[in-house]
Write a protein that holds these residues in place. Structure first.
Motif, short mmCIF file in Angstrom:
data_model
loop_
_atom_site.label_atom_id
_atom_site.label_comp_id
_atom_site.label_asym_id
_atom_site.label_seq_id
_atom_site.Cartn_x
_atom_site.Cartn_y
_atom_site.Cartn_z
N SER A 75 38.46 30.08 39.54
CA SER A 75 38.60 28.80 38.85
C SER A 75 37.24 28.22 38.47
O SER A 75 37.13 27.51 37.48
N ARG A 76 36.22 28.51 39.25
CA ARG A 76 34.88 27.99 38.96
C ARG A 76 34.15 28.84 37.93
O ARG A 76 33.54 28.31 37.00
N ALA A 77 34.16 30.16 38.13
CA ALA A 77 33.31 31.05 37.32
C ALA A 77 34.08 31.92 36.35
O ALA A 77 33.50 32.57 35.51
N GLY A 78 35.39 32.01 36.51
CA GLY A 78 36.18 32.82 35.60
C GLY A 78 36.65 34.13 36.21
O GLY A 78 37.51 34.80 35.64
N ILE A 79 36.11 34.51 37.36
CA ILE A 79 36.53 35.75 38.00
C ILE A 79 36.26 35.65 39.50
O ILE A 79 35.31 35.00 39.93
N GLY A 80 37.13 36.27 40.29
CA GLY A 80 36.95 36.31 41.73
C GLY A 80 37.21 37.72 42.24
O GLY A 80 38.08 38.41 41.72
N TRP A 81 36.44 38.15 43.21
CA TRP A 81 36.56 39.51 43.75
C TRP A 81 36.80 39.45 45.25
O TRP A 81 36.22 38.63 45.95
N ILE A 82 37.66 40.35 45.72
CA ILE A 82 37.93 40.48 47.15
C ILE A 82 37.61 41.90 47.56
O ILE A 82 37.95 42.86 46.87
N GLU A 83 36.97 42.03 48.71
CA GLU A 83 36.67 43.34 49.27
C GLU A 83 37.62 43.58 50.45
O GLU A 83 37.78 42.72 51.31
N VAL A 84 38.24 44.73 50.47
CA VAL A 84 39.07 45.15 51.60
C VAL A 84 38.47 46.42 52.14
O VAL A 84 38.23 47.37 51.40
N GLY A 85 38.19 46.43 53.43
CA GLY A 85 37.54 47.60 53.99
C GLY A 85 37.86 47.77 55.47
O GLY A 85 38.60 46.98 56.05
N ARG A 86 37.28 48.79 56.03
CA ARG A 86 37.44 49.03 57.46
C ARG A 86 36.45 48.18 58.24
O ARG A 86 35.32 47.99 57.83
#
Length: 190
Positions: free
Chosen positions: A118-129
């Protein structure tokens, strides 16, 4: 597979010239944070005796969007494609998925990514061990959008569907790296 010089040059050009949206995203984040004047404008206004008045309508709107997402969250669930096929398996998988969602704080990470989007136009999530044997085996975390670079020619809505590359560039302070790799301290200091 070897990378041709032409392909490498094309990717470098994409990174250099194909990312004008990054500047706009940084400005949008500044507006959210209440930094609506650049240094030169602020200096001129201060010289003239004008107050730096900020009416931050952007922050309220973004907080409303994130609040709506938070209020409408529900547990993740697995459903079989056919009506009665594998219903018990779907219930077991739903329980395991709910546990993972809870133990990894995936809901909180999702909201953080929604705020970033909502702030920058894109959001990323990392899923890992997880790195620790004592913790839950998986982890989730928010990735700053400034760390992510991808093929601007990709047409797929999820970016990575037809992108030729997706790259994460993350910088660390030397002290962090030296603590993590104590046997490589001499090489790092060179």
């Amino acid at each position: 597979m070897a990378l041709s010089p032409e392909q490498l040059q094309m990717w470098r050009n994409d990174a250099t010239f194909g990312s004008s949206w990054r500047y706009d995203s940084a400005v949008a984040e500044d507006y959210y944070d209440g930094n609506q004047f650049d240094a030169e404008t602020a200096r001129k206004m201060e010289e003239r005796g004008m107050p730096l008045t900020v009416a931050n309508l952007c922050r309220d709107l973004v907080q409303t969007i994130v609040g709506l997402h938070e209020r409408n969250q529900s547990d993740w669930i697995v459903r079989p494609e056919a009506s009665d096929d594998h219903e018990e398996l779907a219930q077991v998988l739903s329980l395991r998925l709910k546990e993972a969602e809870s133990r990894t704080s995936a809901d909180r990470t999702w909201l953080d990514a929604t705020l970033s989007q909502s702030r920058a136009g894109i959001g990323w999530i990392e899923v890992g061990r997880s790195e620790s044997l004592l913790d839950y085996p998986y982890r989730t975390g928010l990735v700053d959008w400034r760390e992510m670079w991808w093929d601007p020619r990709a047409k797929s809505p999820n970016i990575v569907g037809d992108a030729e590359y997706l790259r994460r560039v993350k910088f660390f302070q030397r002290s962090q790296i030296e603590k993590r790799y104590p046997k490589k301290v001499a090489a790092l200091r060179m």
